[in-house]
Design a protein around this motif. Structure first.
Motif, short mmCIF file in Angstrom:
data_model
loop_
_atom_site.label_atom_id
_atom_site.label_comp_id
_atom_site.label_asym_id
_atom_site.label_seq_id
_atom_site.Cartn_x
_atom_site.Cartn_y
_atom_site.Cartn_z
N TRP A 34 0.82 -1.21 0.00
CA TRP A 34 0.00 0.00 0.00
C TRP A 34 0.85 1.26 0.00
O TRP A 34 1.97 1.28 0.50
N SER A 35 0.29 2.32 -0.52
CA SER A 35 0.95 3.62 -0.54
C SER A 35 -0.04 4.65 0.00
O SER A 35 -1.22 4.65 -0.37
N TYR A 36 0.45 5.52 0.87
CA TYR A 36 -0.41 6.51 1.54
C TYR A 36 0.20 7.90 1.42
O TYR A 36 1.42 8.07 1.36
N SER A 37 -0.66 8.90 1.44
CA SER A 37 -0.20 10.29 1.39
C SER A 37 0.05 10.86 2.78
O SER A 37 0.62 11.95 2.90
N ASN A 38 -0.38 10.14 3.83
CA ASN A 38 -0.09 10.64 5.18
C ASN A 38 0.27 9.47 6.10
O ASN A 38 -0.18 8.34 5.91
N ILE A 39 1.08 9.75 7.08
CA ILE A 39 1.60 8.73 7.99
C ILE A 39 0.50 8.10 8.84
O ILE A 39 0.55 6.91 9.16
N SER A 40 -0.52 8.87 9.17
CA SER A 40 -1.61 8.35 10.01
C SER A 40 -2.33 7.18 9.33
O SER A 40 -2.63 6.18 9.99
N ASP A 41 -2.58 7.30 8.04
CA ASP A 41 -3.24 6.22 7.33
C ASP A 41 -2.35 4.98 7.23
O ASP A 41 -2.82 3.85 7.38
N ALA A 42 -1.07 5.18 6.98
CA ALA A 42 -0.14 4.05 6.90
C ALA A 42 -0.05 3.33 8.24
O ALA A 42 -0.08 2.10 8.31
N ALA A 43 0.05 4.09 9.32
CA ALA A 43 0.14 3.50 10.65
C ALA A 43 -1.17 2.78 11.01
O ALA A 43 -1.13 1.70 11.61
N ALA A 44 -2.29 3.34 10.63
CA ALA A 44 -3.58 2.71 10.92
C ALA A 44 -3.68 1.35 10.22
O ALA A 44 -4.14 0.37 10.81
N GLN A 45 -3.23 1.27 8.99
CA GLN A 45 -3.26 -0.01 8.27
C GLN A 45 -2.33 -1.01 8.94
O GLN A 45 -2.68 -2.18 9.10
N ALA A 46 -1.16 -0.58 9.32
CA ALA A 46 -0.21 -1.48 9.99
C ALA A 46 -0.80 -2.00 11.30
O ALA A 46 -0.67 -3.19 11.62
N ARG A 47 -1.47 -1.12 12.05
CA ARG A 47 -2.10 -1.55 13.31
C ARG A 47 -3.24 -2.54 13.05
O ARG A 47 -3.36 -3.55 13.75
N ARG A 48 -4.07 -2.24 12.05
CA ARG A 48 -5.18 -3.16 11.73
C ARG A 48 -4.64 -4.53 11.37
O ARG A 48 -5.16 -5.55 11.82
N GLU A 49 -3.59 -4.56 10.58
CA GLU A 49 -3.03 -5.83 10.17
C GLU A 49 -2.41 -6.57 11.36
O GLU A 49 -2.58 -7.78 11.50
N ALA A 50 -1.72 -5.85 12.23
CA ALA A 50 -1.11 -6.46 13.41
C ALA A 50 -2.19 -7.04 14.34
O ALA A 50 -2.00 -8.12 14.92
N GLU A 51 -3.30 -6.34 14.46
CA GLU A 51 -4.39 -6.81 15.32
C GLU A 51 -5.07 -8.06 14.76
O GLU A 51 -5.59 -8.89 15.50
N SER A 52 -5.08 -8.20 13.44
CA SER A 52 -5.75 -9.34 12.82
C SER A 52 -4.87 -10.59 12.73
O SER A 52 -5.36 -11.67 12.46
N GLU A 53 -3.57 -10.44 12.98
CA GLU A 53 -2.66 -11.58 12.93
C GLU A 53 -2.77 -12.38 14.23
O GLU A 53 -2.86 -11.80 15.31
N PRO A 54 -2.76 -13.70 14.12
CA PRO A 54 -2.81 -14.51 15.32
C PRO A 54 -1.53 -14.36 16.15
O PRO A 54 -0.45 -14.15 15.57
N SER A 55 -1.65 -14.43 17.45
CA SER A 55 -0.46 -14.34 18.34
C SER A 55 0.38 -15.58 18.18
O SER A 55 -0.12 -16.68 18.00
#
Length: 56
Positions: A34-55
Motif C-alpha cells: 500500500w501507498s499513503y499520502s499521510n503517515i496516520s493512514d499508513a500506521a492505521a493499516q499497519a495496526r489493523r493488520e497487526a491486530e488481525s494476525e494470530p499471536s
C-alpha cells in the motif's frame, strides 16, 4: 543525480512557464503493497493488520 537538463526536461519547463503550471513533490508512505499520502493512514493499516494476525 545529474544537473544536466535534457530536451524533454526543457520542453516541460517551457510548457509549464507558458501556462503558469507549477510542480510540487509529494511525500508518500509505503507499508507492504500500500501507498499513503499521510503517515496516520499508513500506521492505521499497519495496526489493523497487526491486530488481525494470530499471536505466536
Amino acid at each position: 543525480m545529474s544537473t544536466e537538463t535534457t530536451n524533454s526536461d526543457q520542453d516541460e519547463i517551457e510548457l509549464m512557464a507558458c501556462h503558469g503550471i507549477t510542480k510540487t513533490s509529494v511525500d508518500r508512505y509505503h507499508y507492504k503493497t500500500w501507498s499513503y499520502s499521510n503517515i496516520s493512514d499508513a500506521a492505521a493499516q499497519a495496526r489493523r493488520e497487526a491486530e488481525s494476525e494470530p499471536s505466536r
